[in-house]
Write an enzyme that holds these catalytic residues in place. Sequence first.
Site, PDB file in Angstrom:
ATOM      1  N   CYS A 159      16.844  15.423 -15.782  1.00 35.82           N
ATOM      2  CA  CYS A 159      16.864  16.283 -15.651  1.00 35.82           C
ATOM      3  C   CYS A 159      16.106  17.006 -15.018  1.00 35.82           C
ATOM      4  O   CYS A 159      15.883  17.336 -13.268  1.00 35.82           O
ATOM      5  CB  CYS A 159      16.040  16.772 -17.388  1.00 35.82           C
ATOM      6  SG  CYS A 159      14.130  15.852 -17.904  1.00 35.82           S
ATOM      7  N   ASN A 172      11.830  17.422 -16.045  1.00 34.74           N
ATOM      8  CA  ASN A 172      11.542  15.952 -16.703  1.00 34.74           C
ATOM      9  C   ASN A 172      10.141  16.272 -18.229  1.00 34.74           C
ATOM     10  O   ASN A 172       9.332  15.606 -17.841  1.00 34.74           O
ATOM     11  CB  ASN A 172      10.168  15.338 -14.745  1.00 34.74           C
ATOM     12  CG  ASN A 172      10.099  14.197 -15.576  1.00 34.74           C
ATOM     13  OD1 ASN A 172       9.904  13.775 -15.144  1.00 34.74           O
ATOM     14  ND2 ASN A 172      11.033  13.009 -16.444  1.00 34.74           N
ATOM     15  N   CYS A 232      11.577  17.352 -21.105  1.00 32.79           N
ATOM     16  CA  CYS A 232      12.104  17.716 -22.307  1.00 32.79           C
ATOM     17  C   CYS A 232      13.063  16.295 -22.612  1.00 32.79           C
ATOM     18  O   CYS A 232      13.025  15.817 -22.835  1.00 32.79           O
ATOM     19  CB  CYS A 232      12.789  18.935 -22.055  1.00 32.79           C
ATOM     20  SG  CYS A 232      11.953  20.745 -21.806  1.00 32.79           S
ATOM     21  N   ARG A 233      14.988  16.678 -21.750  1.00 34.05           N
ATOM     22  CA  ARG A 233      15.347  15.396 -22.176  1.00 34.05           C
ATOM     23  C   ARG A 233      15.175  14.222 -20.848  1.00 34.05           C
ATOM     24  O   ARG A 233      15.262  13.329 -21.780  1.00 34.05           O
ATOM     25  CB  ARG A 233      17.361  15.781 -21.091  1.00 34.05           C
ATOM     26  CG  ARG A 233      17.341  17.483 -22.047  1.00 34.05           C
ATOM     27  CD  ARG A 233      18.196  18.314 -21.155  1.00 34.05           C
ATOM     28  NE  ARG A 233      17.391  18.746 -20.248  1.00 34.05           N
ATOM     29  CZ  ARG A 233      18.258  19.823 -18.755  1.00 34.05           C
ATOM     30  NH1 ARG A 233      19.641  19.109 -18.704  1.00 34.05           N
ATOM     31  NH2 ARG A 233      18.034  20.052 -18.073  1.00 34.05           N
ATOM     32  N   SER A 234      14.471  14.337 -20.315  1.00 34.10           N
ATOM     33  CA  SER A 234      15.039  12.572 -19.129  1.00 34.10           C
ATOM     34  C   SER A 234      13.290  11.444 -19.840  1.00 34.10           C
ATOM     35  O   SER A 234      13.825  11.055 -19.854  1.00 34.10           O
ATOM     36  CB  SER A 234      15.247  12.849 -17.967  1.00 34.10           C
ATOM     37  OG  SER A 234      13.937  13.707 -17.414  1.00 34.10           O
ATOM     38  N   ASP A 243      19.847  21.997 -21.803  1.00 35.60           N
ATOM     39  CA  ASP A 243      19.310  21.719 -20.818  1.00 35.60           C
ATOM     40  C   ASP A 243      18.496  22.730 -22.687  1.00 35.60           C
ATOM     41  O   ASP A 243      19.081  23.494 -23.513  1.00 35.60           O
ATOM     42  CB  ASP A 243      18.869  23.389 -20.521  1.00 35.60           C
ATOM     43  CG  ASP A 243      17.199  23.631 -19.845  1.00 35.60           C
ATOM     44  OD1 ASP A 243      16.304  23.326 -20.430  1.00 35.60           O
ATOM     45  OD2 ASP A 243      17.264  24.097 -19.039  1.00 35.60           O
TER      46      ASP A 243
HETATM   47  P1  4NP Z   1      14.164  19.460 -18.867  1.00 35.16           P
HETATM   48  O1  4NP Z   1      14.079  21.025 -19.747  1.00 35.16           O
HETATM   49  O2  4NP Z   1      15.100  19.911 -17.787  1.00 35.16           O
HETATM   50  O3  4NP Z   1      14.909  19.000 -20.051  1.00 35.16           O
HETATM   51  O4  4NP Z   1      12.905  19.009 -18.261  1.00 35.16           O
HETATM   52  C1  4NP Z   1      13.512  22.120 -18.760  1.00 35.16           C
HETATM   53  C2  4NP Z   1      12.062  21.911 -19.008  1.00 35.16           C
HETATM   54  C3  4NP Z   1      11.253  23.092 -18.308  1.00 35.16           C
HETATM   55  C4  4NP Z   1      12.571  24.118 -17.701  1.00 35.16           C
HETATM   56  C5  4NP Z   1      13.807  23.990 -17.315  1.00 35.16           C
HETATM   57  C6  4NP Z   1      13.734  23.137 -18.090  1.00 35.16           C
HETATM   58  N1  4NP Z   1      12.108  24.949 -17.050  1.00 35.16           N
HETATM   59  O5  4NP Z   1      12.163  26.067 -16.008  1.00 35.16           O
HETATM   60  O6  4NP Z   1      10.477  25.588 -16.859  1.00 35.16           O
END
Ligand code: 4NP
Length: 164
Positions: A15, A18, A20-22, A133
């Site tokens: 993602c 790294n 939240c989703r992955s 996201d």
């Molecule tokens: P992820 O979510 O890609 O599912 O881990 C996010 C985590 C942090 C951010 C964006 C998306 N950020 O902008 O910090």
Amino acid sequence: MTTDQDREIAVAFCCLGNICRSPMAEAVLRHVAKEAGMDKTITDIDSFGTSGFHAGDSPDRRTVQTCRQNNVPVNHFSRQVVMDDFNRFDYIFAMDRQNLEDLNYMRPKDSKAKVELFGNYREDMKLDRIVNDPYYGGPDGFQRNFRQLEHFSSVFVKNIASKQ
Ligand code: 4NP
């Protein structure tokens, strides 16, 4: 010829951050593969981000909470994708189209890894193919992600098992 049938399979999820989703996807696939008795076949499961914004961080507390509510242990430290990942893994699954585009941009021509949307393993058309996201939204986004990842994992494991 070597096929999925006679070798161990390595899978990674990607993602943006790294956190939240992955890491959720990694935890869910590990759980689903174990439940299906496929953990001796799908042996290497990992995750990373296209960015290094959160490198070294533990998963977001909402990911941990959602996994915990579903009895899925989650344990990971965030890292950014490296070139070697394209040779270590058989499959690299992107959560959304931007992740896919970023991975394809850096993917070497002779990449061993098949790079695709994890949502390609969807049979239930009521679920969105894109794992969106959830970072700036509420807890319902994480729950929706979990349901998608559980479903895609089940379909993927079934697909691998059918080649056994
Ligand atoms: P992820 O979510 O890609 O599912 O881990 C996010 C985590 C942090 C951010 C964006 C998306 N950020 O902008 O910090």
